[in-house]
Design an enzyme around this catalytic site. Structure first.
Site, PDB file in Angstrom:
ATOM      1  N   SER A  80      49.548   5.824  70.055  1.00 64.92           N
ATOM      2  CA  SER A  80      49.815   4.515  70.651  1.00 64.92           C
ATOM      3  C   SER A  80      48.735   3.493  70.321  1.00 64.92           C
ATOM      4  CB  SER A  80      49.953   4.641  72.174  1.00 64.92           C
ATOM      5  OG  SER A  80      51.150   5.306  72.503  1.00 64.92           O
ATOM      6  N   THR A 134      48.414   0.453  74.353  1.00 64.87           N
ATOM      7  CA  THR A 134      49.275  -0.628  73.879  1.00 64.87           C
ATOM      8  C   THR A 134      48.848  -2.000  74.399  1.00 64.87           C
ATOM      9  OG1 THR A 134      51.120   0.915  73.634  1.00 64.87           O
ATOM     10  CG2 THR A 134      51.653  -1.434  73.677  1.00 64.87           C
TER      11      THR A 134
END
Length: 469
Positions: A80, A134
């Site tokens: 991520s 993120t």
């Protein structure tokens, strides 16, 4: 002559439409949301309507739809951090790195930073902690996604107008540094705890951070509850999205950029929990509806883009019988982690002397087993065998996934229900599968043809005019 004039008029009109910039940009990222997570959710909803057909989500009906590849600079399968960095900056980096080149030294500006430089208001929001990979990729620069305190400090350096998530993961550097809450105040941020607190404070705040209540963070500070586990008063991603729109709209003349992450799709897929994952996709869709309401009021100036950083779990729709039975998932009423909490409660109530009959009732109530969902003798034996192995008063080795440690019986119950629904999983990690891309609004026509993840922020920047002149 008239025909030529009309032709030139059409060309000029087409040129104007194409040049129309997006003043308001929404970028939704479903963490771990591959094409099968989306398709599976729609097929599940279709079965609930009694059909073998999809019941479309709002965002899958956007006029532009394509797919994106997700590999990182160093790995065929991204994490991520690298995936988020690619979507935020248009640069590939090595797994684990936030907002930097793969040399782990050179910082890279995100489209959120470019938007801020251009005078737009900016928001970053998520259903997990605000310093998770993120969201962090949009405001931070760090060689390791795990340096949560330093990432939290970068939040203030970026100086965006609005941040939201469950909380900070490491607010005081494990007791060694000044609290990020104190730094928030020093940097001009108002901290709101829960949606009601946001409503009471937002009008007077210049910059704002929205977290869940302190009571909720004492239970789980790393994320807000799964949609399937949500109770009255819990902060929801749609609350966060609505709050972000409300706050950023205080001065619409500036325009805004808002990134919203549905972070727990990934978590559910790491646990191979299909019912919970589909509900998280539905929950992301509820947040997209908030953006669509804004779009309907400003259709010529708003761009909404939906995508994902990677796929998680290698989700398979169909396990060989040329059929699906996804409607069975409706009888799962808690996540795997939620059922772990129920089993832990039984252990506490009985001094760890839980009877099979008690567990059987819990399985009926929370998975529909034996009632709405019929079990084979082999499936029932699997559940009973796990119970006999783990509820004997001895120490239990919990079943671990990326973000959870669950009771083996909870994990087995989810596996049995997945089996009945005819769903399969390849792993508990990420895959390199394509992820979807959907777009509507000003500049949405840029999102066509097969793409790579680094092209997505570049096209958003082009549509919104964030690129250097």
């Amino acid at each position: 002559m008239k025909k030529i004039s009309f032709f030139l008029f059409c060309l000029l009109l087409a040129s104007f439409v194409h040049a129309q910039q997006a003043k308001y940009v929404f970028f939704f990222i479903g963490d771990g949301m591959g094409v099968n997570q989306v398709q599976g959710t729609e097929l599940y909803l279709g079965e609930l309507d009694g059909k073998i057909a999809i019941a479309p989500l709002d965002f899958t009906e956007f006029p532009y739809a394509t797919t994106s590849s997700t590999y990182s600079a160093t790995n065929g399968v991204t994490d991520s951090a690298a995936g988020g960095t690619a979507l935020a900056t248009g640069k590939k980096t090595m797994n684990g790195v936030i907002g930097m080149e793969k040399d782990q030294q050179t910082p890279v500006a995100s489209i959120a930073m470019r938007a801020k430089e251009k005078g737009f208001r900016v928001g970053v929001a998520t259903s997990v902690s605000v310093d998770h990979a993120t969201p962090a990729a949009f405001y931070a620069h760090n060689p390791s996604r795990k340096n949560y305190y330093q990432i939290g400090k970068d939040l203030f350096l970026a100086g965006f107008d609005f941040y939201a998530g469950s909380d900070f993961l490491d607010p005081d550097n494990q007791g060694k540094s000044e609290s990020l809450y104190s730094l928030a105040q020093k940097n001009g941020y108002t901290l709101a705890r829960g949606y009601d607190d946001f409503v009471s404070k937002s009008d007077k705040a210049d910059k704002l951070i929205l977290f869940q209540t302190e009571e909720a963070s004492k239970v789980h500070r790393d994320a807000i509850p799964y949609a399937i586990d949500r109770k009255e008063g819990d902060l929801a991603l749609s609350d966060i999205t609505g709050a972000a729109i409300r706050f950023l709209s205080k001065d619409l003349s500036k325009g805004f950029f808002l990134m919203v992450e549905g972070g727990k799709i990934d978590w559910a897929c790491h646990s191979n929990d299909a019912a919970t994952a589909f509900r998280e996709v539905m929950d992301l869709n509820e947040s997209v509806r908030q953006a669509l309401q804004f779009y309907e009021e400003h259709p010529d100036e708003t761009l909404i883009v939906i995508s994902a950083d990677h796929e998680t779990g290698g989700l398979v729709l169909g396990t060989g019988e040329y059929a699906l039975n996804l409607q069975a998932l409706q009888y799962q009423r808690v996540s795997e982690t939620g059922f772990t909490s129920i089993l832990n409660g039984l252990r506490r109530q009985t001094g760890n002397r839980v009877a099979w009959e008690q567990v059987e009732e819990a399985l009926k109530a929370n998975f529909g087993f034996w009632n709405e969902v019929k079990l084979t003798e082999a499936q029932e034996k699997r559940l009973r065998d796990v119970f006999d192995r783990t509820f004997t008063g001895e120490s239990v080795e919990m079943e671990k996934s990326e973000y959870a440690q669950d009771e083996p019986l909870a994990a087995e119950a989810v596996r049995v229900l997945n089996e009945i629904a005819l769903i399969g999983w390849v792993s508990g990690g990420h895959s390199a599968g394509y992820v979807p891309v959907f777009a509507i609004g000003a500049g949405a026509d840029l999102f066509q043809g097969r793409m790579d993840n680094i092209e997505i922020p570049a096209r958003i920047a082009e549509a919104a005019g964030y690129v250097a002149e």
